[in-house]
Design a protein around this motif. Sequence first.
Motif, PDB file in Angstrom:
ATOM      1  N   SER A  82       0.719  -1.187   0.106  1.00  0.00           N
ATOM      2  CA  SER A  82       0.157  -0.173  -0.347  1.00  0.00           C
ATOM      3  C   SER A  82       0.850   1.422  -0.264  1.00  0.00           C
ATOM      4  O   SER A  82       1.873   1.242   0.615  1.00  0.00           O
ATOM      5  CB  SER A  82      -1.059  -0.258   1.375  1.00  0.00           C
ATOM      6  N   ILE A  83       0.533   1.877  -0.943  1.00  0.00           N
ATOM      7  CA  ILE A  83       1.800   3.644  -0.848  1.00  0.00           C
ATOM      8  C   ILE A  83       0.400   4.970  -0.699  1.00  0.00           C
ATOM      9  O   ILE A  83      -0.367   4.744  -1.077  1.00  0.00           O
ATOM     10  CB  ILE A  83       1.650   3.766  -2.089  1.00  0.00           C
ATOM     11  N   GLY A  84       1.614   5.269   0.088  1.00  0.00           N
ATOM     12  CA  GLY A  84       0.563   7.375   0.558  1.00  0.00           C
ATOM     13  C   GLY A  84       1.610   7.634   0.306  1.00  0.00           C
ATOM     14  O   GLY A  84       2.875   7.688   0.187  1.00  0.00           O
ATOM     15  N   GLY A  85       1.271   8.685  -0.443  1.00  0.00           N
ATOM     16  CA  GLY A  85       2.230   9.863  -0.587  1.00  0.00           C
ATOM     17  C   GLY A  85       1.178  11.521  -0.921  1.00  0.00           C
ATOM     18  O   GLY A  85       0.494  11.442  -0.387  1.00  0.00           O
ATOM     19  N   ILE A  86       1.786  12.508  -1.259  1.00  0.00           N
ATOM     20  CA  ILE A  86       2.013  13.690  -0.843  1.00  0.00           C
ATOM     21  C   ILE A  86       2.550  14.675  -2.256  1.00  0.00           C
ATOM     22  O   ILE A  86       4.236  14.041  -2.080  1.00  0.00           O
ATOM     23  CB  ILE A  86       2.172  14.458   0.727  1.00  0.00           C
ATOM     24  N   CYS A  87       2.486  15.405  -2.576  1.00  0.00           N
ATOM     25  CA  CYS A  87       2.849  15.819  -3.273  1.00  0.00           C
ATOM     26  C   CYS A  87       2.587  17.001  -3.377  1.00  0.00           C
ATOM     27  O   CYS A  87       1.496  18.086  -3.292  1.00  0.00           O
ATOM     28  CB  CYS A  87       2.158  16.088  -5.217  1.00  0.00           C
ATOM     29  N   ILE A  88       3.634  18.057  -2.581  1.00  0.00           N
ATOM     30  CA  ILE A  88       3.798  19.196  -2.815  1.00  0.00           C
ATOM     31  C   ILE A  88       5.180  19.787  -2.961  1.00  0.00           C
ATOM     32  O   ILE A  88       5.857  19.546  -2.684  1.00  0.00           O
ATOM     33  CB  ILE A  88       3.226  19.303  -0.851  1.00  0.00           C
ATOM     34  N   VAL A  89       5.208  21.479  -3.114  1.00  0.00           N
ATOM     35  CA  VAL A  89       6.791  22.142  -3.385  1.00  0.00           C
ATOM     36  C   VAL A  89       7.191  22.499  -1.910  1.00  0.00           C
ATOM     37  O   VAL A  89       5.834  23.659  -1.438  1.00  0.00           O
ATOM     38  CB  VAL A  89       5.965  22.779  -4.437  1.00  0.00           C
TER      39      VAL A  89
END
Length: 124
Positions: A82-89
């Motif tokens: 299972s993969i959780g990610g955050i896309c942010i600068v």
Amino acid sequence: YNDTYGHLQGDQALQAVAKVLKSTFQRPGDYPFRLGGEEFGVIITDSECKNSRAMGEKVRTNIENLKMEHKGSKVAQVLTVSIGGICIVPNADMGDDALIHAADTNLYAAKERGRNQVVFGNKL
């Protein structure tokens, strides 16, 4: 996995996952690392969110395609992730804890939705 096969095979499974991460994230700004236990993290630089999510999906698929038997799983008969990610600068005001917490929240969302999936967000 360790409960079913023991720690030695669990370590082999972690090594197999690490190899998938290493082979998937090869750009100079990509940085896969182990967080501890059975968790890994990846910092991906200079990437659109949809591309980062696609990379997460590639990792998920490649691990499933290893076809490592996992009789103790309620999800599949093979090892999955299972993969959780955050896309942010990020900016100077953001702490490591906030980024890790946001990614971890998405990881738990992936698990709650049935595991063996990728959940990304763009909010802390």
